[in-house]
Design an enzyme around this catalytic site. Structure first.
Site, short mmCIF file in Angstrom:
data_model
loop_
_atom_site.label_atom_id
_atom_site.label_comp_id
_atom_site.label_asym_id
_atom_site.label_seq_id
_atom_site.Cartn_x
_atom_site.Cartn_y
_atom_site.Cartn_z
CG HIS A 1 0.74 -12.90 -2.96
ND1 HIS A 1 0.81 -12.98 -4.32
CD2 HIS A 1 1.89 -12.33 -2.53
CE1 HIS A 1 1.97 -12.48 -4.71
NE2 HIS A 1 2.64 -12.07 -3.65
CG ASP B 1 6.16 -8.67 2.85
OD1 ASP B 1 7.39 -8.81 2.84
OD2 ASP B 1 5.52 -8.14 1.94
N1 ACO Z 1 -7.35 -9.10 5.55
C1 ACO Z 1 -8.68 -9.18 5.45
N2 ACO Z 1 -9.36 -9.36 4.31
C2 ACO Z 1 -8.63 -9.46 3.18
C3 ACO Z 1 -7.21 -9.38 3.20
C4 ACO Z 1 -6.59 -9.21 4.43
N3 ACO Z 1 -5.24 -9.15 4.50
N4 ACO Z 1 -6.75 -9.52 1.93
C5 ACO Z 1 -7.83 -9.67 1.16
N5 ACO Z 1 -8.97 -9.62 1.90
C6 ACO Z 1 -10.34 -9.84 1.42
C7 ACO Z 1 -10.87 -8.61 0.69
O1 ACO Z 1 -11.55 -7.73 1.55
C8 ACO Z 1 -11.80 -9.24 -0.33
O2 ACO Z 1 -12.97 -9.62 0.34
P1 ACO Z 1 -14.40 -9.60 -0.45
O3 ACO Z 1 -14.25 -10.57 -1.56
O4 ACO Z 1 -15.39 -9.98 0.58
O5 ACO Z 1 -14.57 -8.18 -0.94
C9 ACO Z 1 -11.07 -10.53 -0.73
O6 ACO Z 1 -10.29 -10.87 0.44
C10 ACO Z 1 -10.15 -10.40 -1.93
O7 ACO Z 1 -9.25 -9.34 -1.71
P2 ACO Z 1 -8.63 -8.41 -2.83
O8 ACO Z 1 -8.14 -7.15 -2.23
O9 ACO Z 1 -9.62 -8.29 -3.97
O10 ACO Z 1 -7.43 -9.30 -3.34
P3 ACO Z 1 -6.21 -8.79 -4.18
O11 ACO Z 1 -5.67 -9.98 -4.86
O12 ACO Z 1 -6.60 -7.63 -5.01
O13 ACO Z 1 -5.21 -8.22 -3.06
C11 ACO Z 1 -3.49 -8.03 -1.46
C12 ACO Z 1 -4.10 -8.86 -2.62
C13 ACO Z 1 -3.36 -6.54 -1.89
C14 ACO Z 1 -2.10 -8.55 -1.15
C15 ACO Z 1 -4.43 -8.14 -0.24
O14 ACO Z 1 -4.59 -9.50 0.14
C16 ACO Z 1 -3.95 -7.32 0.97
O15 ACO Z 1 -4.25 -6.12 1.05
N6 ACO Z 1 -3.17 -7.97 1.92
C17 ACO Z 1 -2.62 -7.27 3.05
C18 ACO Z 1 -1.39 -6.50 2.60
C19 ACO Z 1 -0.19 -7.41 2.36
O16 ACO Z 1 0.14 -8.28 3.14
N7 ACO Z 1 0.51 -7.13 1.22
C20 ACO Z 1 1.73 -7.87 0.86
C21 ACO Z 1 1.59 -8.64 -0.41
S1 ACO Z 1 2.99 -9.64 -0.66
C22 ACO Z 1 4.14 -8.68 -1.31
O17 ACO Z 1 3.92 -7.64 -1.91
C23 ACO Z 1 5.49 -9.11 -1.20
#
Ligand code: ACO
Length: 428
Positions: free
Chosen positions: A307, A364
């Site tokens: 998140h 979610d």
């Molecule tokens: N699975 C695997 N790796 C992940 C995931 C995941 N679900 N989420 C983040 N990471 C990793 C990234 O690859 C990154 O790794 P790195 O540092 O080695 O490059 C690190 O964790 C940080 O991730 P970011 O994308 O920079 O984090 P950000 O805060 O920008 O993104 C987000 C948050 C978009 C929710 C992300 O965690 C994601 O894509 N999750 C899956 C989609 C999801 O469940 N979305 C719902 C959000 S809740 C809502 O809207 C109600």
């Protein structure tokens, strides 16, 4: 403690006011920075940028706290109803018994939609995504209820648009579902409360009377409450920024619905179930899919994990996990997909990749399992999220208007070509 911050650029020092919120959050006010220094700040994705001051929702991502108007999400989910929470978010306080009764009455008076709006459903191809339908329908409400287009609306006129939107949204959402089945639309019944009425229009049939199970009404109330607002997320910011150009309420909400659609935002609940079903069809090997999520050369992400602001746990996920267990037990459902979800959660919570990056299950991760148990098809999940988020978007839009916020217009750092000479087409 100083209430200014100093920024030193070259031989110049700029004093920047420090703003403190009621929950002791701190911000450096840079609103005069460009005028004073010629510099802008750069924060792609707005991870460190406060776009507004808001008195609606507080969340602390490190501590896992979420409050609407000062009330904890835990208390509201346990004790309140969706409509009471909607009132709280939009008008600022919990309603008295009289105010709640009046609010419910007003909502029940506006659940019918213009009959001509049904023609939209004839136009949408069978199988078109419910979010595309919802966004178009909500924007089209501005054509059917043109009062909302009037500039300088009175507070009463704005309030009427708000009530109409809340009331008609549940009818539109249930009709989107009926259209997907090819079933006749069910008209609202004023005798029911908001959530019961929604379930009645969704699962009711013209051919027979149906009983709405109070267990399902309770679950639906909880789900809608948990989704009702989440401060300046992608869709709420969209609603505010569209509304800041003086666009009408319906157009602003329609833009918010489009923002919510994406799988990185509200669309994640659909993506979670699709992912779990894929893992199930693949033999249920969770380790294999965890490894895929960790592999930087593989675009797969564990949907429902991580998140932007919750970096410890998502308090909504805790409530929903418990609700999910209760509902499946009460409805007597043994869902293999839920078993896969639990296994994934267990493995991921111990895995250093997820622990180090503070990736926890978000709201979610479980909501889709509940919606599935209630009988909703996967592509309706994000629409249900939108139904829940509606009071939050309305509250954000109303607050932005009442605060007379200026049009939202970010700056940029230009990185393109400079000073090219035009070359005639035959010489390129
Ligand atoms: N699975 C695997 N790796 C992940 C995931 C995941 N679900 N989420 C983040 N990471 C990793 C990234 O690859 C990154 O790794 P790195 O540092 O080695 O490059 C690190 O964790 C940080 O991730 P970011 O994308 O920079 O984090 P950000 O805060 O920008 O993104 C987000 C948050 C978009 C929710 C992300 O965690 C994601 O894509 N999750 C899956 C989609 C999801 O469940 N979305 C719902 C959000 S809740 C809502 O809207 C109600």
């Amino acid at each position: 403690m100083s209430d200014t911050a100093q920024l030193i650029i070259g031989d110049k020092t700029y004093e920047l006011p420090v703003i403190t919120g009621t929950e002791d959050e701190k911000a450096i006010d840079i609103s005069k920075l460009r005028d004073q220094s010629g510099y802008v700040t750069l924060d792609i994705g707005y991870k460190n940028t406060g776009a507004t001051k808001s008195a609606i929702t507080f969340l602390d991502g490190e501590k896992g706290i979420l409050k609407y108007r000062g009330y904890s999400i835990e208390q509201l989910a346990e004790k309140s109803t969706f409509i009471e929470v909607a009132y709280l978010l939009i008008y600022g306080d919990l309603p008295t018994a009289e105010q709640l009764k009046d609010f419910q009455y007003q909502l029940s008076r506006h659940t019918l939609v213009q009959e001509d709006m049904k023609k939209f459903f004839d136009g949408f191809p069978q199988g078109s995504h419910p979010m595309g339908q919802l966004s178009s329908l909500v924007c089209a409400m501005s054509a059917f209820y043109p009062d909302s287009l009037k500039p300088n609306q009175t507070a009463q006129e704005v309030n009427l648009s708000i009530v109409k939107t809340l009331a008609k949204m549940s009818t539109l959402v249930s009709w989107i579902y009926k259209k997907s089945l090819g079933h006749p639309y069910i008209y609202p019944r004023n005798k029911y409360d908001y959530v019961t009425n929604f379930l009645y229009m969704t699962f009711g049939q013209r051919t027979e009377e149906i009983e709405i199970d109070p267990v399902i009404v309770d679950a639906m109330n909880k789900l809608l409450i948990l989704h009702a607002d989440h401060e300046q997320n992608c869709s709420a910011s969209t609603v505010r920024i569209v509304g800041s150009s003086d666009s009408n309420l319906y157009a602003s909400l329609s833009a918010g619905i489009s923002a919510l659609w994406g799988p990185l935002h509200g669309g994640a609940n659909q993506a979670v179930i699709e992912m779990l079903e894929k893992i199930q069809q693949d033999g249920g090997d969770t380790d294999k899919w965890i490894a895929k999520a960790k592999d930087k050369n593989d675009p797969f992400r564990l949907m429902g994990f991580g998140h932007r602001v919750y970096k410890n746990f998502d308090p909504r996920a805790r409530i929903i996990k418990k609700a999910c267990d209760d509902i499946l037990e009460k409805l007597g459902i043994d869902d293999e997909v839920l078993q896969i979800a639990k296994k994934l959660e267990e493995v991921a919570l111990k895995d250093p990749y997820f622990v180090q990056r503070k990736l926890y299950p978000n709201v979610d991760f479980y909501s889709g399992i509940i919606y599935r148990a209630l009988g909703f098809p996967t592509d309706m999940f994000t629409v249900l999220f939108a139904l829940g988020r509606l009071p939050g978007w309305i509250a954000q839009w109303k607050e932005m208007k009442e605060n007379k916020e200026p049009i939202g217009r970010p700056r940029q750092i230009y990185t393109g070509e400079v000073n090219r000479e035009y070359v005639d087409i035959d010489k390129r």
